[in-house]
Design a protein around this motif. Sequence first.
Motif, PDB file in Angstrom:
ATOM      1  N   GLU A 114      42.350  45.280  84.424  1.00  0.00           N
ATOM      2  CA  GLU A 114      41.126  44.962  84.790  1.00  0.00           C
ATOM      3  C   GLU A 114      39.898  45.454  83.561  1.00  0.00           C
ATOM      4  N   MET A 145      39.352  36.854  91.058  1.00  0.00           N
ATOM      5  CA  MET A 145      40.605  36.935  90.962  1.00  0.00           C
ATOM      6  C   MET A 145      41.097  36.190  89.676  1.00  0.00           C
ATOM      7  N   LEU A 195      42.355  38.394 101.741  1.00  0.00           N
ATOM      8  CA  LEU A 195      41.085  38.978 101.397  1.00  0.00           C
ATOM      9  C   LEU A 195      39.895  38.351 102.499  1.00  0.00           C
ATOM     10  N   TYR A 210      39.949  41.618  89.841  1.00  0.00           N
ATOM     11  CA  TYR A 210      41.212  41.908  90.318  1.00  0.00           C
ATOM     12  C   TYR A 210      41.957  40.798  89.530  1.00  0.00           C
ATOM     13  N   TYR A 212      45.930  39.120  89.784  1.00  0.00           N
ATOM     14  CA  TYR A 212      47.075  38.538  90.883  1.00  0.00           C
ATOM     15  C   TYR A 212      47.868  37.611  90.009  1.00  0.00           C
ATOM     16  N   SER A 265      48.773  43.476  88.338  1.00  0.00           N
ATOM     17  CA  SER A 265      48.310  43.256  89.504  1.00  0.00           C
ATOM     18  C   SER A 265      48.077  44.356  90.343  1.00  0.00           C
ATOM     19  N   ARG A 267      45.941  46.814  90.755  1.00  0.00           N
ATOM     20  CA  ARG A 267      44.675  47.357  91.625  1.00  0.00           C
ATOM     21  C   ARG A 267      44.429  46.502  92.884  1.00  0.00           C
ATOM     22  N   LEU A 268      44.771  45.310  92.982  1.00  0.00           N
ATOM     23  CA  LEU A 268      44.741  44.553  94.182  1.00  0.00           C
ATOM     24  C   LEU A 268      45.647  45.085  95.244  1.00  0.00           C
ATOM     25  N   HIS A 272      43.697  46.549  98.158  1.00  0.00           N
ATOM     26  CA  HIS A 272      43.697  45.913  99.384  1.00  0.00           C
ATOM     27  C   HIS A 272      45.015  45.582  99.974  1.00  0.00           C
TER      28      HIS A 272
END
Length: 296
Positions: A114, A145, A195, A210, A212, A265, A267-268, A272
Amino acid sequence: MHVLVTGATGQVGYELLRLVPEGFTVTGFGSAELDITDKSAVEEAVDRETPALIINAAAYTAVDKAEAEPELAYAVNQDGVANLATVAAQRKIPLLHISTDYVFAGDAETAYCEEDTPAPSGVYGASKLAGEKVLAETCANHLIMRTSWVFGVHGNNFVKTMLRLGREREKLSIVSDQHGCPTSAASIARALWALVEQYYDKGALQWGLYHYAGLPSCTWHEFAKSIFAIAHELGLLERHPLLNAIGTADFPTPAKRPAWSVLDSSRLKRVHGIQPADWQLELRDVLKELHSRSNN
């Protein structure tokens, strides 16, 4: 909790409406029901539906056509997002938004995260980046996203094109020097709903940007090879077409395609707890459903 989905007739929008978690209600609008470039129409729809959250899956996605009609691409991908963001911000409604790997130049050698600097090479990517910027500037409670190489049972995509060409031709030439991450529309929808559920449970999310995308990365040629292998195994295709690996230069298109579209991906997943999907498993699910539909 009531959720409003724009772009409901697209690949991801279709799956968002199919995969609604228990305890949630959703209203989906395709472009025929809601033109997001019409601000008054957006205001009326939001005030009528009074959603607790909005998911924007609407976009102008015709990558090559965008080069010839940039005004239309920007009208949807920038101005439409601005309308949604303004209305959402005024009514204090969170907005989840889907963007693309095309915001990057495609000249990297490691997966884009990101923090990497966007540098789109075409109108489509530039218009999507403009939409990201206006959303971030306008609506504090937003989540963008970015995803890539989307495929699914609904709409137009590489998988369905390959199946059609595989039935029509004995030989196919497929680009083998572009790398990316095939991502099923269903997995994107599940990630977005995860989410939404977190927001519902906690009353907040860590907002922002983010990535994905499916795992592992591959080339279009490798993706096609998997499509035909599984399709043949399931009985969707009677035979394998012969695949010829070619370079991007051998397949010129109006819009320049990124040579490298691999997204990180992590960070997501870290923030989360949402894992990227194995695209090969997702592909098998899509092909199984397409097979069952063809038999009905």
